[in-house]
Design an enzyme around this catalytic site. Structure first.
Site, PDB file in Angstrom:
ATOM      1  N   CYS A 143       0.825  -1.207   0.000  1.00  0.00           N
ATOM      2  CA  CYS A 143       0.000   0.000   0.000  1.00  0.00           C
ATOM      3  C   CYS A 143       0.864   1.263   0.000  1.00  0.00           C
ATOM      4  CB  CYS A 143      -1.004  -0.023   1.156  1.00  0.00           C
ATOM      5  SG  CYS A 143      -2.349   1.185   0.955  1.00  0.00           S
ATOM      6  N   HIS A 178      -3.866  -4.713   0.257  1.00  0.00           N
ATOM      7  CA  HIS A 178      -3.374  -5.221   1.539  1.00  0.00           C
ATOM      8  C   HIS A 178      -3.490  -6.749   1.577  1.00  0.00           C
ATOM      9  CE1 HIS A 178      -2.637  -1.664   4.150  1.00  0.00           C
ATOM     10  NE2 HIS A 178      -3.437  -1.069   3.286  1.00  0.00           N
ATOM     11  N   GLU A 225      -1.990  -8.806   3.439  1.00  0.00           N
ATOM     12  CA  GLU A 225      -1.917  -9.348   4.808  1.00  0.00           C
ATOM     13  C   GLU A 225      -3.290  -9.543   5.420  1.00  0.00           C
ATOM     14  OE1 GLU A 225      -1.632  -4.829   5.494  1.00  0.00           O
ATOM     15  OE2 GLU A 225      -1.229  -6.313   3.922  1.00  0.00           O
TER      16      GLU A 225
END
Length: 272
Positions: A122, A236, A238
């Site tokens: 990001c 993102h 994660e």
């Protein structure tokens, strides 16, 4: 398969910063440096050992810390300050976090000099682009005609869009078994979250675009060379952990971290 501790590459995570604020009760307004929990979990799950890289304001400390790790991961967070790419903020609230920028730009310089792989998430892809001479759109909605909604505070992780990867890119290879065939141009399509209002404008030196959103907004950059390895993604991964909260119907994010850990491990062995 569980990765043994001894086999895990040490991956330095740049710290997000909450700056001094005398009105804040937590730690009575002192500056805080931290990682978002799911980022650390994603690095571990991918086979790496996450290490917090703190801003100690000393170049020697930064050099020693990165030298002792096998890779650098640039986390998400605050806007990149426009002054870093030669512009002034179009609005006061887009002024960014110059203190964090200076730390991360220095970290990128050190990592590149030492031949350490870099992964940007990001904000991370944005600051990587700026470090290599690129620029950003300060606000997609304001500056990119006919753009999608890329960030919505009220819906936050709920909003999503497709991302088209270049098949011959590193990301294309990483997601080869997870994406689906796109249009006739040979792109590989992922379904990701979207939580950003800034994005890459002018692409930095040596970087190549490896993914775009349907509106043309750049979603990933990379440079893969013997002397330089850096990849950045705008979404993102994660948070795409397969849970209902992360959107179980979306493309899983783990390939980014597992393949990055593999690159860090292989390049560490090569340097040895």
């Amino acid at each position: 398969m569980t990765v043994r501790h001894a086999d895990r590459p040490r991956i330095a995570l740049t710290a997000a910063i909450i700056h001094e604020d005398p009105e804040r009760a937590l730690f009575k307004g002192k500056a805080l440096q931290f990682s978002e929990q799911k980022m650390a979990h994603a690095v571990w799950r991918g086979g790496g050992l996450p290490i917090q890289l703190l801003d100690l304001r000393e170049k020697e400390a930064l050099e020693q810390a990165i030298a002792g790790c096998d890779g650098l991961l640039l986390q998400g967070g605050a806007d990149v300050a426009p002054v870093c790419y030669g512009e002034q903020p179009l609005r006061p609230e887009w002024g960014g976090d110059l203190i964090r920028d200076q730390h991360e730009l220095a970290a990128i310089e050190v990592a590149l000099a030492l031949g350490k792989p870099i992964l940007g998430i990001c904000r991370g892809v944005q600051v990587l682009n700026v470090a290599l001479g690129g620029s950003l759109y300060q606000d997609i909605e304001t500056q990119v005609a006919d753009s999608l909604v890329h960030r919505d505070w009220d819906r936050y992780e709920i909003i999503e869009h497709e991302v088209a990867l270049e098949r011959e890119s590193w990301l294309g290879e990483a997601f080869r078994d997870h994406g689906r065939a796109g249009s006739s141009d040979g792109a590989l399509t992922l379904l990701t979250n979207t939580i950003h209002h800034q994005s890459v404008n002018r692409v930095g030196i040596s970087l190549a675009v490896s993914a775009r959103a349907p509106d043309g907004v750049i979603e990933a950059l990379e440079v893969i060379r013997a002397d330089r390895w850096a990849v950045g993604v705008q979404w993102h991964p994660e948070w795409l952990d397969g849970s209902d909260e992360g959107g179980a119907h979306r493309t899983p994010g783990n390939p980014v971290f597992s393949r990055f850990a593999q690159v860090c491990r292989e390049r560490a062995v090569g340097r040895t």
